[in-house]
Design a protein around this motif. Structure first.
Motif, short mmCIF file in Angstrom:
data_model
loop_
_atom_site.label_atom_id
_atom_site.label_comp_id
_atom_site.label_asym_id
_atom_site.label_seq_id
_atom_site.Cartn_x
_atom_site.Cartn_y
_atom_site.Cartn_z
N LEU A 1 0.76 -1.34 -0.04
CA LEU A 1 -0.02 -0.01 -0.03
C LEU A 1 0.68 1.22 -0.09
N THR A 2 2.30 1.30 0.20
CA THR A 2 2.77 2.41 0.13
C THR A 2 4.35 2.08 -0.75
N PRO A 3 4.08 1.89 -1.97
CA PRO A 3 5.34 1.38 -2.66
C PRO A 3 6.08 2.78 -2.97
N GLU A 4 5.71 3.81 -2.75
CA GLU A 4 6.49 5.08 -2.69
C GLU A 4 7.68 5.09 -1.80
N LYS A 5 7.48 4.33 -0.75
CA LYS A 5 8.66 4.29 0.20
C LYS A 5 10.15 3.68 -0.54
N ALA A 6 9.79 3.05 -1.43
CA ALA A 6 10.94 2.88 -2.37
C ALA A 6 11.53 3.65 -3.23
N LEU A 7 11.14 5.09 -3.07
CA LEU A 7 11.34 6.25 -4.11
C LEU A 7 11.95 7.53 -3.27
N THR A 8 12.64 8.13 -4.00
CA THR A 8 12.89 9.41 -3.54
C THR A 8 11.94 10.51 -4.35
N TYR A 9 10.78 11.14 -3.85
CA TYR A 9 9.82 11.77 -4.12
C TYR A 9 9.48 13.17 -3.35
N TYR A 10 8.94 14.12 -4.20
CA TYR A 10 8.70 15.48 -3.54
C TYR A 10 7.18 15.69 -3.99
N LEU A 11 6.67 16.41 -2.99
CA LEU A 11 5.52 17.00 -3.43
C LEU A 11 5.62 18.46 -4.11
N VAL A 12 5.17 18.67 -5.15
CA VAL A 12 5.40 19.97 -6.23
C VAL A 12 4.11 20.57 -6.49
N LEU B 1 6.83 -1.36 -9.20
CA LEU B 1 6.37 -0.88 -8.00
C LEU B 1 4.77 -1.06 -7.91
N GLY B 2 4.36 -1.41 -9.09
CA GLY B 2 2.84 -1.07 -9.11
C GLY B 2 2.20 -0.03 -9.85
N PHE B 3 3.05 1.18 -9.96
CA PHE B 3 2.49 2.30 -10.63
C PHE B 3 1.91 2.24 -11.87
N GLN B 4 0.75 2.62 -12.32
CA GLN B 4 0.23 2.83 -13.58
C GLN B 4 0.81 3.64 -14.52
N GLN B 5 1.23 3.62 -15.63
CA GLN B 5 1.89 4.73 -16.51
C GLN B 5 0.68 5.28 -17.37
N VAL B 6 0.67 6.66 -17.21
CA VAL B 6 -0.40 7.30 -18.24
C VAL B 6 0.45 8.38 -19.00
N GLY B 7 -0.10 8.97 -20.06
CA GLY B 7 0.70 9.79 -20.72
C GLY B 7 1.66 9.17 -21.53
N LYS B 8 1.73 9.90 -22.83
CA LYS B 8 2.52 9.28 -24.08
C LYS B 8 4.04 10.10 -23.97
N ASP B 9 3.51 11.52 -24.00
CA ASP B 9 4.61 12.31 -24.23
C ASP B 9 5.91 12.39 -23.12
N PHE B 10 5.50 12.25 -21.88
CA PHE B 10 6.37 11.92 -20.51
C PHE B 10 5.84 11.08 -19.73
N PRO B 11 6.78 10.61 -18.85
CA PRO B 11 6.53 9.45 -17.99
C PRO B 11 5.74 10.01 -16.60
N VAL B 12 4.29 9.85 -16.51
CA VAL B 12 3.56 10.09 -15.56
C VAL B 12 2.87 8.88 -15.08
N PHE B 13 2.79 8.69 -13.72
CA PHE B 13 2.21 7.34 -13.33
C PHE B 13 1.29 7.72 -12.09
N LEU B 14 0.02 6.72 -12.08
CA LEU B 14 -0.78 6.55 -11.06
C LEU B 14 -0.53 5.90 -10.09
N HIS B 15 -0.39 6.26 -8.71
CA HIS B 15 -0.26 5.59 -7.61
C HIS B 15 -1.16 4.28 -7.60
#
Length: 401
Positions: free
Chosen positions: A4-15, A46-60
């Protein structure tokens, strides 16, 4: 079992907007994140779903919030779509923030709560300045509209656009790049601006940046300094409409009533200008219809006490109040805003209230009694019209002349 918390394996920031609006104590509803030091395969694993073709955006996988890989962009074409995106683990957070439009939108917040602010966005928030991050701002013409919209949103907080940013916006307008914007995108930004608390500021900033000339020439003609009366009429009506209603159709129509022309056949020509503008920027049909009908009938409604009963019935027929009761209320509300905006009409808008009452009375006339009398076809239509006219003639709501 799904993590339920795959983001723990990432370095990420709220922007973006969530960081900006939390610093402004402004309500926000969406959270976007940027991920540094990762790649597409890792995100998918990590289970993120990729969306968007022009740049890599993923849904948690659980929250469905957006996580985008840190990226850079390079302009290789015209318009707001002519960009090539580069996303790689070696792209830094500072490089990702550098591509953003305004400094107040280029602040990131780590999971530890610390802010990363390489372009002094917090200082600009303190000083209430909307300022571009870098000269790359001018590569995306849509940013002219976005900045104007932010100016409308934060007007009541005292925000203004930095002079150097206005200069870049003027350069974009002069370059012809605004012509590359899809009409739907122009309307989408305008629609959002109309929903803000101070939508008139949006058009002020577009005029200041010379964007009205390219995008809304019909409005630009009345926003000129030598057309002060029309400009004030448009702005005052938009401000009054904003105080009366959150409906963007009403706000848009109130502003459009001031569109003028130098033609001899003024009413038809001016209404055609409204229609022309709406069709060019792909204004939705209902929004367009209200703007056109108000422009065409506002003078009659404001001066309805001097109309003959036949003229009032004709007005009702033209506005089709028999089938469009809610639309008629919108017409009256818009005219109320226009009336309030006039220095000569500060009194209670009795014309509108009385018209609504009279409309309700005449709508009670139905075909059934005339059918029971044996009337048919056109005879029924004439009888209904005659009965409605009789009710208008008998009404004490207006001093009919």
């Amino acid at each position: 079992m799904q993590d339920l918390t795959p983001e723990k394996a990432l370095t990420y920031y709220l922007v973006g907007g969530a960081v900006r609006d939390s610093l402004l104590n402004w309500p926000y509803h969406e959270c976007d994140y940027v991920v540094v030091g990762s790649d597409v395969d890792t995100m998918i694993s990590l289970g993120f779903q990729q969306v968007g073709k022009d740049f890599p955006v993923f849904l948690h996988p659980v929250t469905k919030e957006e996580y985008a890989l840190a990226r850079t962009e390079k302009k290789q074409g015209k318009g707001y779509t002519g960009f090539v995106c580069y996303a790689s683990p070696d792209v830094t957070l500072e490089q990702d923030l550098l591509r953003r439009d305004l400094t107040i939108n280029a602040i990131a917040k780590g999971v530890d709560g610390n802010l990363v602010d390489p372009y002094n966005g917090q200082e600009d928030i303190k000083n209430k300045i909307l300022r571009h991050v870098s000269p790359a701002f001018s590569e995306d013409p849509l940013r002219v509209l976005r900045v104007a919209r932010f100016a409308a949103r934060y007007h009541n907080l005292g925000f203004t656009v930095a002079p150097e940013t206005i200069a870049l916006m003027q350069d974009i307008s002069s370059s012809g790049e605004l012509n590359s914007l899809a009409a739907e995108r122009v309307w989408k930004e305008t629609e959002k601006a109309l929903a803000e608390q101070h939508p008139a500021t949006y058009f002020d900033v577009l005029h200041q940046s010379k964007a009205l000339t390219a995008l809304f020439p019909e409005l630009d003609a009345i926003w000129q300094d030598d057309n002060f009366a029309c400009k004030q009429a448009a702005k005052a009506a938009l401000i009054a409409a904003s105080s009366l209603s959150q409906n963007i159709d009403i706000r848009f129509a109130a502003m459009c009533h001031a569109i003028t022309s130098n033609s001899v056949n003024e009413i038809n020509t001016e209404t055609n200008l409204v229609k022309q503008m709406c069709e060019r920027i792909k204004v939705p049909n209902q929004t367009k219809l209200l703007a056109i009908q108000v422009h065409q009938h506002v003078k009659q409604i404001l001066d309805v006490q001097h109309l003959s009963p036949k003229a009032i019935l004709t007005l009702f027929n033209q506005l089709d109040i028999w089938r469009k009761g809610e639309f008629f209320v919108q017409v009256i509300t818009t005219c109320q805003a226009i009336s309030l905006a006039s220095t000569e009409n500060k009194d209670h808008f009795t014309q509108g209230e009385n018209l609504l009452k009279l409309a309700e009375q005449t709508r009670q006339v139905q075909a059934k009694p005339f059918v029971e009398q044996g009337l048919q076809g056109l005879e029924i239509k004439k009888a209904i019209s005659a009965k409605r006219l009789e009710l208008i003639e008998q009404s004490t709501l207006f001093q009919i002349q």
